[in-house]
Scaffold this motif. Structure first.
Motif, PDB file in Angstrom:
ATOM      1  N   UNK A   1      -0.231   5.498   1.071  1.00 31.45           N
ATOM      2  CA  UNK A   1      -1.507   5.823   0.436  1.00 31.45           C
ATOM      3  C   UNK A   1      -2.104   7.095   1.031  1.00 31.45           C
ATOM      4  N   UNK A   2      -2.135   7.204   2.369  1.00 26.94           N
ATOM      5  CA  UNK A   2      -2.721   8.376   3.008  1.00 26.94           C
ATOM      6  C   UNK A   2      -1.892   9.629   2.710  1.00 26.94           C
ATOM      7  N   UNK A   3      -0.582   9.520   2.847  1.00 27.53           N
ATOM      8  CA  UNK A   3       0.284  10.673   2.562  1.00 27.53           C
ATOM      9  C   UNK A   3       0.252  10.997   1.069  1.00 27.53           C
ATOM     10  N   UNK A   4      -0.058   9.979   0.246  1.00 21.96           N
ATOM     11  CA  UNK A   4      -0.149  10.202  -1.197  1.00 21.96           C
ATOM     12  C   UNK A   4      -1.178  11.235  -1.587  1.00 21.96           C
ATOM     13  N   UNK A   5      -2.186  11.468  -0.731  1.00 18.51           N
ATOM     14  CA  UNK A   5      -3.155  12.528  -1.007  1.00 18.51           C
ATOM     15  C   UNK A   5      -2.466  13.875  -1.188  1.00 18.51           C
ATOM     16  N   UNK A   6      -1.346  14.068  -0.471  1.00 20.39           N
ATOM     17  CA  UNK A   6      -0.677  15.365  -0.462  1.00 20.39           C
ATOM     18  C   UNK A   6       0.300  15.544  -1.615  1.00 20.39           C
ATOM     19  N   UNK A   7       0.638  14.454  -2.324  1.00 19.51           N
ATOM     20  CA  UNK A   7       1.679  14.575  -3.350  1.00 19.51           C
ATOM     21  C   UNK A   7       1.345  13.921  -4.689  1.00 19.51           C
ATOM     22  N   UNK A   8       0.557  12.854  -4.691  1.00 24.32           N
ATOM     23  CA  UNK A   8       0.322  12.113  -5.925  1.00 24.32           C
ATOM     24  C   UNK A   8      -0.861  12.689  -6.702  1.00 24.32           C
ATOM     25  N   UNK A   9      -0.809  12.584  -8.015  1.00 21.76           N
ATOM     26  CA  UNK A   9      -1.950  12.970  -8.831  1.00 21.76           C
ATOM     27  C   UNK A   9      -3.096  12.002  -8.569  1.00 21.76           C
ATOM     28  N   UNK A  10      -4.302  12.409  -8.940  1.00 23.18           N
ATOM     29  CA  UNK A  10      -5.477  11.572  -8.676  1.00 23.18           C
ATOM     30  C   UNK A  10      -5.345  10.210  -9.348  1.00 23.18           C
ATOM     31  N   UNK A  11      -4.897  10.188 -10.606  1.00 20.91           N
ATOM     32  CA  UNK A  11      -4.768   8.918 -11.324  1.00 20.91           C
ATOM     33  C   UNK A  11      -3.712   8.015 -10.679  1.00 20.91           C
ATOM     34  N   UNK A  12      -2.546   8.576 -10.364  1.00 19.31           N
ATOM     35  CA  UNK A  12      -1.498   7.787  -9.713  1.00 19.31           C
ATOM     36  C   UNK A  12      -1.973   7.261  -8.365  1.00 19.31           C
ATOM     37  N   UNK A  13      -2.682   8.103  -7.635  1.00 19.26           N
ATOM     38  CA  UNK A  13      -3.165   7.723  -6.315  1.00 19.26           C
ATOM     39  C   UNK A  13      -4.168   6.579  -6.423  1.00 19.26           C
ATOM     40  N   UNK A  14      -5.059   6.669  -7.393  1.00 13.63           N
ATOM     41  CA  UNK A  14      -6.065   5.617  -7.582  1.00 13.63           C
ATOM     42  C   UNK A  14      -5.393   4.306  -7.970  1.00 13.63           C
ATOM     43  N   UNK A  15      -4.426   4.359  -8.876  1.00 16.56           N
ATOM     44  CA  UNK A  15      -3.723   3.138  -9.289  1.00 16.56           C
ATOM     45  C   UNK A  15      -2.952   2.520  -8.126  1.00 16.56           C
ATOM     46  N   UNK A  16      -2.355   3.366  -7.299  1.00 17.53           N
ATOM     47  CA  UNK A  16      -1.650   2.873  -6.115  1.00 17.53           C
ATOM     48  C   UNK A  16      -2.627   2.135  -5.202  1.00 17.53           C
ATOM     49  N   UNK A  17      -3.816   2.696  -5.031  1.00 15.17           N
ATOM     50  CA  UNK A  17      -4.829   2.078  -4.165  1.00 15.17           C
ATOM     51  C   UNK A  17      -5.144   0.664  -4.634  1.00 15.17           C
ATOM     52  N   UNK A  18      -5.351   0.510  -5.944  1.00 13.84           N
ATOM     53  CA  UNK A  18      -5.692  -0.813  -6.481  1.00 13.84           C
ATOM     54  C   UNK A  18      -4.532  -1.804  -6.330  1.00 13.84           C
ATOM     55  N   UNK A  19      -3.336  -1.369  -6.742  1.00 12.17           N
ATOM     56  CA  UNK A  19      -2.215  -2.296  -6.868  1.00 12.17           C
ATOM     57  C   UNK A  19      -1.502  -2.575  -5.547  1.00 12.17           C
ATOM     58  N   UNK A  20      -1.307  -1.527  -4.747  1.00 13.46           N
ATOM     59  CA  UNK A  20      -0.445  -1.671  -3.574  1.00 13.46           C
ATOM     60  C   UNK A  20      -1.197  -1.668  -2.240  1.00 13.46           C
ATOM     61  N   UNK A  21      -2.519  -1.545  -2.289  1.00 12.12           N
ATOM     62  CA  UNK A  21      -3.281  -1.591  -1.049  1.00 12.12           C
ATOM     63  C   UNK A  21      -4.325  -2.705  -1.084  1.00 12.12           C
TER      64      UNK A  21
END
Length: 409
Positions: A25-45
């Motif tokens: 999730x933290x490293x995702x700031x550097x590579x994931x789009x905002x929408x993908x990052x937000x969805x990851x936060x909900x589902x996988x964190x």
């Protein structure tokens, strides 16, 4: 006995899985789009956290002053929506959602690391290495399609030079203070972390964002001089070397950094202050209509470019008192952590969280995505230490396991 061992094994396994989800999730700031990052936060964190964490542990967060002040700040900012002119129901809902996400992220960070402080080194280690790799990849991809003189931006959520500069500066500070200057770190590992520092600092320089660069320089020098003076020479490797490399390669026109003057910051701050004085006590409401701020005669500024001024405009003196109290408490506990462990990392991160938001900060729940990384993450880690400290010294409330803090070798 077998049941206890099985439960212990399951808890350790879940913690090891969750730390990797958190790192992604933290490293995702550097590579994931905002929408993908937000969805990851909900589902996988969020879902794994609440499914795997004892509710009694989560309830203990109420003993943290950092959490309480953050909660009061968010609640107050929600209340200011009542007198915010020109704010739609949709905007109000979105503002409240962002505020709740900040609180949930803080709870998640504090509770998890309070229970698993031994995983902090792993979190820092892989975050540094992966961010260092992504900085090199981003620089290569960017200059493959853009002119060498252009300001580099990150990929993923960091699509702004200043956001990217602040985020990679945070990585440089972690690599420098948590690994590079510590005696117990082997020489070969020091070389690896020095490369991470060089890559991260080079990215900050190439972003041509003077705010992050100045905040990084002041934090590095102040913390090194005051707390770790014998390691001051490492700054030559971690900071001066990237500057010299970029200067002699011609990638950045350092003259333009000076001739850009203050980028209208002083004018923006003066206008923000004058507007604040018109409604000083409770502000204009979170996102409420207010007199416009102009960069030039007919070019409006999008925000106040300062965390404190932006907070004052939204919530007045009350909001300012709350955010200053939050930062003061966090800095107090980061100093306490340094005195107990000799590790200056958390203090350096808190110092940067303040300095990095002086020249481009917004109200810290207005656009929390990138601020999660270089504002709320340091506060969450310090809050985890504060919570551990309180639970250890108050056994009557220590339902969660919280052994004394000891820096792992």
């Amino acid at each position: 006995m077998l049941k206890i061992k099985l439960l212990s094994f399951l808890n350790k396994t879940i913690s090891k899985i969750f730390i990797w989800l958190y790192i992604i999730f933290i490293v995702g700031f550097f590579v994931l789009s905002t929408r993908m990052h937000r969805n990851y936060f909900y589902l996988f964190l969020l879902i794994p956290f609440f499914l795997s964490t004892d509710i009694s542990c989560i309830k203990k967060i109420k003993y943290s002053k950092i959490f309480l002040v953050t909660s009061f700040f968010c609640i107050y900012m929600f209340i200011t929506l009542l007198w915010a002119n020109g704010v739609s129901l949709e905007y109000s809902y979105e503002s409240i959602r962002k505020g709740f996400l900040v609180v949930i992220f803080l709870v998640l960070t504090m509770v998890f690391f309070q229970n698993n402080w031994n995983l902090v080194p792993r979190f820092f280690r892989y975050t540094c290495f992966l961010a260092g790799v992504f900085s090199c990849i981003t620089m290569a991809l960017f200059y493959d399609t853009n002119q060498l003189s252009e300001r580099i931006t990150g990929i993923g959520t960091l699509d702004n030079p200043i956001m990217a500069g602040n985020s990679y500066a945070l990585v440089a500070l972690i690599a420098f203070f948590y690994f590079l200057v510590k005696k117990e770190v082997e020489l070969r590992d020091k070389i690896k972390y020095s490369l991470v520092v060089v890559a991260a600092v080079m990215f900050v320089v190439l972003s041509q964002s003077r705010g992050p660069l100045l905040a990084l320089a002041v934090t590095l020098i102040c913390c090194a001089v005051v707390f770790t003076p014998k390691y001051l020479s490492w700054i030559l490797v971690g900071f001066i070397l990237p500057l010299m490399t970029v200067y002699f390669s011609g990638l950045v026109n350092f003259t333009s950094l000076i001739t850009r003057a203050d980028s209208y910051r002083i004018s923006i701050w003066q206008q923000s202050w004058d507007i604040f004085l018109q409604q000083p006590f409770f502000g204009y409401g979170f996102g409420g209509a207010r007199p416009e701020i102009f960069i030039a005669e007919s070019l409006p500024a999008s925000h106040s470019h300062n965390l404190f001024l932006a907070t004052m405009l939204d919530g007045g003196v009350v909001a300012l008192v709350l955010i200053v109290a939050l930062l003061a408490i966090s800095i107090f506990w980061s100093i306490r952590y340094f005195r107990e462990t000799g590790d200056v990392t958390l203090l350096a991160l808190m110092m940067f969280a303040v300095l990095g938001n002086l020249t481009d900060g917004k109200t810290p729940i207005a656009s929390p995505n990138h601020q999660w990384l270089y504002f709320w993450l340091p506060i969450g880690l310090v809050g985890a230490y504060e919570l551990r400290h309180r639970l250890v010294r108050q056994p009557e409330i220590a339902v969660c396991k919280a052994p004394p803090i000891q820096e792992p070798t």
